[in-house]
Motif scaffolding. Structure first.
Motif, PDB file in Angstrom:
ATOM      1  N   ALA A 178      -0.594   7.208  16.608  1.00  0.00           N
ATOM      2  CA  ALA A 178       0.474   7.244  17.615  1.00  0.00           C
ATOM      3  C   ALA A 178       0.005   7.922  18.895  1.00  0.00           C
ATOM      4  CB  ALA A 178       1.694   7.957  17.047  1.00  0.00           C
ATOM      5  N   LEU A 179      -0.728   9.019  18.748  1.00  0.00           N
ATOM      6  CA  LEU A 179      -1.247   9.728  19.925  1.00  0.00           C
ATOM      7  C   LEU A 179      -2.220   8.855  20.707  1.00  0.00           C
ATOM      8  CD1 LEU A 179      -1.712  12.377  21.616  1.00  0.00           C
ATOM      9  CD2 LEU A 179      -3.585  12.855  20.028  1.00  0.00           C
ATOM     10  N   THR A 180      -3.196   8.270  20.023  1.00  0.00           N
ATOM     11  CA  THR A 180      -4.219   7.499  20.726  1.00  0.00           C
ATOM     12  C   THR A 180      -3.669   6.184  21.262  1.00  0.00           C
ATOM     13  OG1 THR A 180      -5.023   6.582  18.614  1.00  0.00           O
ATOM     14  CG2 THR A 180      -6.117   8.558  19.452  1.00  0.00           C
ATOM     15  N   ASN A 181      -2.643   5.631  20.599  1.00  0.00           N
ATOM     16  CA  ASN A 181      -1.983   4.441  21.125  1.00  0.00           C
ATOM     17  C   ASN A 181      -1.295   4.772  22.448  1.00  0.00           C
ATOM     18  OD1 ASN A 181      -1.198   1.697  20.936  1.00  0.00           O
ATOM     19  ND2 ASN A 181       0.775   2.258  20.053  1.00  0.00           N
ATOM     20  N   HIS A 182      -0.667   5.956  22.512  1.00  0.00           N
ATOM     21  CA  HIS A 182      -0.066   6.406  23.774  1.00  0.00           C
ATOM     22  C   HIS A 182      -1.135   6.607  24.846  1.00  0.00           C
ATOM     23  CE1 HIS A 182       1.894   8.825  26.817  1.00  0.00           C
ATOM     24  NE2 HIS A 182       0.999   9.770  26.609  1.00  0.00           N
ATOM     25  N   LEU A 183      -2.212   7.280  24.490  1.00  0.00           N
ATOM     26  CA  LEU A 183      -3.254   7.566  25.473  1.00  0.00           C
ATOM     27  C   LEU A 183      -3.880   6.289  26.020  1.00  0.00           C
ATOM     28  CD1 LEU A 183      -4.873  10.618  23.675  1.00  0.00           C
ATOM     29  CD2 LEU A 183      -3.703  10.681  25.888  1.00  0.00           C
ATOM     30  N   SER A 184      -4.038   5.288  25.175  1.00  0.00           N
ATOM     31  CA  SER A 184      -4.607   4.020  25.633  1.00  0.00           C
ATOM     32  C   SER A 184      -3.665   3.301  26.595  1.00  0.00           C
ATOM     33  CB  SER A 184      -4.914   3.118  24.435  1.00  0.00           C
ATOM     34  OG  SER A 184      -5.981   3.651  23.672  1.00  0.00           O
ATOM     35  N   ALA A 185      -2.350   3.521  26.405  1.00  0.00           N
ATOM     36  CA  ALA A 185      -1.369   2.895  27.299  1.00  0.00           C
ATOM     37  C   ALA A 185      -1.198   3.678  28.596  1.00  0.00           C
ATOM     38  CB  ALA A 185      -0.023   2.779  26.591  1.00  0.00           C
ATOM     39  N   ALA A 186      -1.346   4.989  28.527  1.00  0.00           N
ATOM     40  CA  ALA A 186      -1.035   5.847  29.670  1.00  0.00           C
ATOM     41  C   ALA A 186      -2.235   6.177  30.540  1.00  0.00           C
ATOM     42  CB  ALA A 186      -0.406   7.152  29.177  1.00  0.00           C
ATOM     43  N   SER A 187      -3.437   6.017  30.015  1.00  0.00           N
ATOM     44  CA  SER A 187      -4.639   6.467  30.729  1.00  0.00           C
ATOM     45  C   SER A 187      -5.714   5.385  30.726  1.00  0.00           C
ATOM     46  CB  SER A 187      -5.179   7.750  30.085  1.00  0.00           C
ATOM     47  OG  SER A 187      -6.495   8.037  30.520  1.00  0.00           O
ATOM     48  N   THR A 188      -6.090   4.932  31.909  1.00  0.00           N
ATOM     49  CA  THR A 188      -7.175   3.944  31.980  1.00  0.00           C
ATOM     50  C   THR A 188      -8.498   4.556  31.545  1.00  0.00           C
ATOM     51  OG1 THR A 188      -7.484   4.467  34.326  1.00  0.00           O
ATOM     52  CG2 THR A 188      -6.066   2.595  33.793  1.00  0.00           C
ATOM     53  N   GLN A 189      -8.696   5.853  31.832  1.00  0.00           N
ATOM     54  CA  GLN A 189      -9.963   6.469  31.430  1.00  0.00           C
ATOM     55  C   GLN A 189     -10.075   6.543  29.906  1.00  0.00           C
ATOM     56  OE1 GLN A 189     -10.598  10.669  32.354  1.00  0.00           O
ATOM     57  NE2 GLN A 189      -8.404  11.017  32.604  1.00  0.00           N
ATOM     58  N   TRP A 190      -8.944   6.812  29.211  1.00  0.00           N
ATOM     59  CA  TRP A 190      -8.990   6.808  27.752  1.00  0.00           C
ATOM     60  C   TRP A 190      -9.213   5.382  27.232  1.00  0.00           C
ATOM     61  CZ3 TRP A 190      -8.510  10.900  24.229  1.00  0.00           C
ATOM     62  CH2 TRP A 190      -8.469  10.495  22.882  1.00  0.00           C
ATOM     63  N   ARG A 191      -8.483   4.437  27.803  1.00  0.00           N
ATOM     64  CA  ARG A 191      -8.575   3.053  27.340  1.00  0.00           C
ATOM     65  C   ARG A 191      -9.974   2.480  27.567  1.00  0.00           C
ATOM     66  NH1 ARG A 191      -4.578   1.291  29.986  1.00  0.00           N
ATOM     67  NH2 ARG A 191      -5.655   0.423  31.796  1.00  0.00           N
ATOM     68  N   ASP A 192     -10.586   2.801  28.710  1.00  0.00           N
ATOM     69  CA  ASP A 192     -11.867   2.193  29.059  1.00  0.00           C
ATOM     70  C   ASP A 192     -13.079   2.998  28.575  1.00  0.00           C
ATOM     71  OD1 ASP A 192     -10.357   0.278  30.330  1.00  0.00           O
ATOM     72  OD2 ASP A 192     -10.595   1.160  32.333  1.00  0.00           O
ATOM     73  N   ARG A 193     -12.921   4.332  28.498  1.00  0.00           N
ATOM     74  CA  ARG A 193     -14.102   5.156  28.186  1.00  0.00           C
ATOM     75  C   ARG A 193     -13.831   6.203  27.112  1.00  0.00           C
ATOM     76  NH1 ARG A 193     -13.418   4.851  33.517  1.00  0.00           N
ATOM     77  NH2 ARG A 193     -12.669   6.985  33.694  1.00  0.00           N
ATOM     78  N   GLY A 194     -12.666   6.154  26.497  1.00  0.00           N
ATOM     79  CA  GLY A 194     -12.301   7.184  25.533  1.00  0.00           C
ATOM     80  C   GLY A 194     -12.641   6.817  24.099  1.00  0.00           C
ATOM     81  N   PRO A 195     -12.179   7.640  23.164  1.00  0.00           N
ATOM     82  CA  PRO A 195     -12.469   7.414  21.744  1.00  0.00           C
ATOM     83  C   PRO A 195     -11.783   6.203  21.136  1.00  0.00           C
ATOM     84  CG  PRO A 195     -11.922   9.721  22.172  1.00  0.00           C
ATOM     85  CD  PRO A 195     -11.558   8.947  23.394  1.00  0.00           C
ATOM     86  N   GLY A 196     -10.825   5.600  21.853  1.00  0.00           N
ATOM     87  CA  GLY A 196     -10.165   4.409  21.342  1.00  0.00           C
ATOM     88  C   GLY A 196      -8.827   4.705  20.701  1.00  0.00           C
ATOM     89  N   THR A 197      -8.283   3.679  20.028  1.00  0.00           N
ATOM     90  CA  THR A 197      -7.001   3.772  19.345  1.00  0.00           C
ATOM     91  C   THR A 197      -7.211   3.533  17.859  1.00  0.00           C
ATOM     92  OG1 THR A 197      -5.792   2.951  21.282  1.00  0.00           O
ATOM     93  CG2 THR A 197      -4.687   2.779  19.158  1.00  0.00           C
ATOM     94  N   GLY A 198      -6.656   4.405  17.028  1.00  0.00           N
ATOM     95  CA  GLY A 198      -6.796   4.198  15.594  1.00  0.00           C
ATOM     96  C   GLY A 198      -6.340   5.393  14.790  1.00  0.00           C
ATOM     97  N   LYS A 199      -6.323   5.229  13.469  1.00  0.00           N
ATOM     98  CA  LYS A 199      -5.974   6.335  12.579  1.00  0.00           C
ATOM     99  C   LYS A 199      -7.105   7.347  12.500  1.00  0.00           C
ATOM    100  CE  LYS A 199      -3.095   3.395   9.646  1.00  0.00           C
ATOM    101  NZ  LYS A 199      -3.015   2.746   8.310  1.00  0.00           N
ATOM    102  N   ILE A 200      -8.321   6.881  12.732  1.00  0.00           N
ATOM    103  CA  ILE A 200      -9.496   7.753  12.846  1.00  0.00           C
ATOM    104  C   ILE A 200     -10.217   7.350  14.117  1.00  0.00           C
ATOM    105  CG2 ILE A 200     -11.713   8.415  11.829  1.00  0.00           C
ATOM    106  CD1 ILE A 200     -10.593   7.817   9.091  1.00  0.00           C
ATOM    107  N   VAL A 201     -10.506   8.309  14.979  1.00  0.00           N
ATOM    108  CA  VAL A 201     -11.262   8.029  16.199  1.00  0.00           C
ATOM    109  C   VAL A 201     -12.418   9.023  16.320  1.00  0.00           C
ATOM    110  CG1 VAL A 201      -9.257   7.071  17.411  1.00  0.00           C
ATOM    111  CG2 VAL A 201      -9.806   9.494  17.664  1.00  0.00           C
TER     112      VAL A 201
END
Length: 350
Positions: A178-201
């Motif tokens: 849930a946290l990483t899904n939010h971060l991928s939606a709210a932050s281009t830097q997370w979506r493009d260069r971050g750890p990704g979205t998932g139960k384990i990142v």
């Protein structure tokens, strides 16, 4: 360097609300017990513990045993048909539903908020974090608490020149999803260069990794300079410092039950027919930005009809009377429309 894995076994003393195993007492020997086993998310575990204790008085012949082992492990046990029910903060995929040996019914049971909790003694006010700031912080790109990006939205706080210690989940976690899904939606830097979205990142190498919401809460509570993420109820129960987060309208919002209810109600139009609703970046001027529904995973077809009927009675009770216990633990009671739809889904079980 490998992530730091904290040993938190000794930390849990006294945290009776947060025990990972939730088990009801056995009814009197003269009564025929129906034993229902479940496993999964730690996110709703305090609420499920309270439900189980209360339901024991409603129907003492039903023994409910729920193990809070994380959403990923709960889904694994459900698909292996080794439990009667499971719980997850990340809904099953189409592939997982197709793989369920006895079918799968997803029932939204509760909802909550994910709080960023921190340990900064002597801080003279709540911490406000911009969206791009907390994304960068969780990516390990802000090393110290007095960084200019944090100071920019907290000019009156005496932020220390101290290393930021990130605490995250080691286990497969719906809270992480849930946290990483939010971060991928709210932050281009997370979506493009971050750890990704998932139960384990893949968290930064210096991250302290622990199991369960209770593990993150306990480790942050003990580690000065740390920050982590937990379901709001854990933060509320332990009296932890929580960050006020910037929502998509540019307002800083603190997690709270009334705020969570308003956020969920303002976004009910997003709930699809299959009830697999994700709200990664909710609408609303006063919305809290990280909310999550938590599901019970039930079989569509049970071989033991006594178990099927007992489980349906319990879940129906939880969707009605049980919702009244949500607020005091920091969870969001299901809005009426979503509760009715959950009850309709429950009717598919036989």
């Amino acid at each position: 360097m490998k992530p730091r894995i904290a040993t938190v076994g000794a930390i849990f003393a006294g945290l009776t609300l947060l025990l990972p195993g939730v088990q009801a007492q056995t009814p009197a020997a003269s009564e025929a017990a129906i034993v229902l086993t479940g496993a999964g998310a730690t996110f709703p575990a305090p609420l499920y513990k309270k439900w189980i204790a209360a339901y024991r008085k409603v129907d003492p012949t039903v023994v409910l045993d729920y193990k809070a082992v994380g959403s990923g492990e709960g889904v694994k046990r459900f698909l292996a048909d080794s439990v009667d029910f499971a719980a997850s903060d990340a809904a099953l995929s189409d592939e997982q539903i197709a793989a369920a040996p006895r079918g799968a019914v997803l029932v939204p049971a509760t909802a909550g908020m994910i709080a960023l909790v921190y340990n900064l003694p002597g801080l003279n006010g709540p911490l406000q974090l911009r969206r791009d700031t907390y994304a960068a912080l969780l990516m390990g790109r802000i090393p110290r608490w007095n960084d200019a990006r944090i100071q920019a939205t907290n000019p009156g706080l005496n932020l220390p020149d101290r290393e930021i210690v990130l605490v995250a989940r080691l286990d497969s976690s719906g809270t992480t999803y849930a946290l990483t899904n939010h971060l991928s939606a709210a932050s281009t830097q997370w979506r493009d260069r971050g750890p990704g979205t998932g139960k384990i990142v893949r968290w930064p190498a210096s991250t302290m990794l622990v199991r369960g919401n209770e593990g993150v809460a306990a480790r942050v509570k003990l580690t000065v300079g740390s920050i982590g993420y937990v379901e709001f109820g854990f933060a509320k129960h332990l009296g932890m410092q929580v960050a006020h987060l910037e929502n998509k309208d540019g307002r800083y919002v603190a997690p709270g039950v009334e705020v969570g209810k308003a956020t969920l109600e303002a976004n009910l139009a997003r709930v699809p027919a299959n009830l697999r609703v994700f709200i990664p970046d909710p609408d609303g001027a006063d919305a809290y930005p990280i909310v999550s529904v938590s599901w019970l995973l039930l079989k569509e077809r049970y071989t033991d009809q006594a178990k099927a009927q007992a489980l349906k009675r319990f879940v129906n009770w939880a969707l009605q009377e049980g919702q009244n216990m949500s607020s005091e633990l920091g969870f969001i009671p299901l809005p009426g429309d979503l509760m009715v739809r959950s009850q309709t889904a429950l009717g598919r079980i036989n």
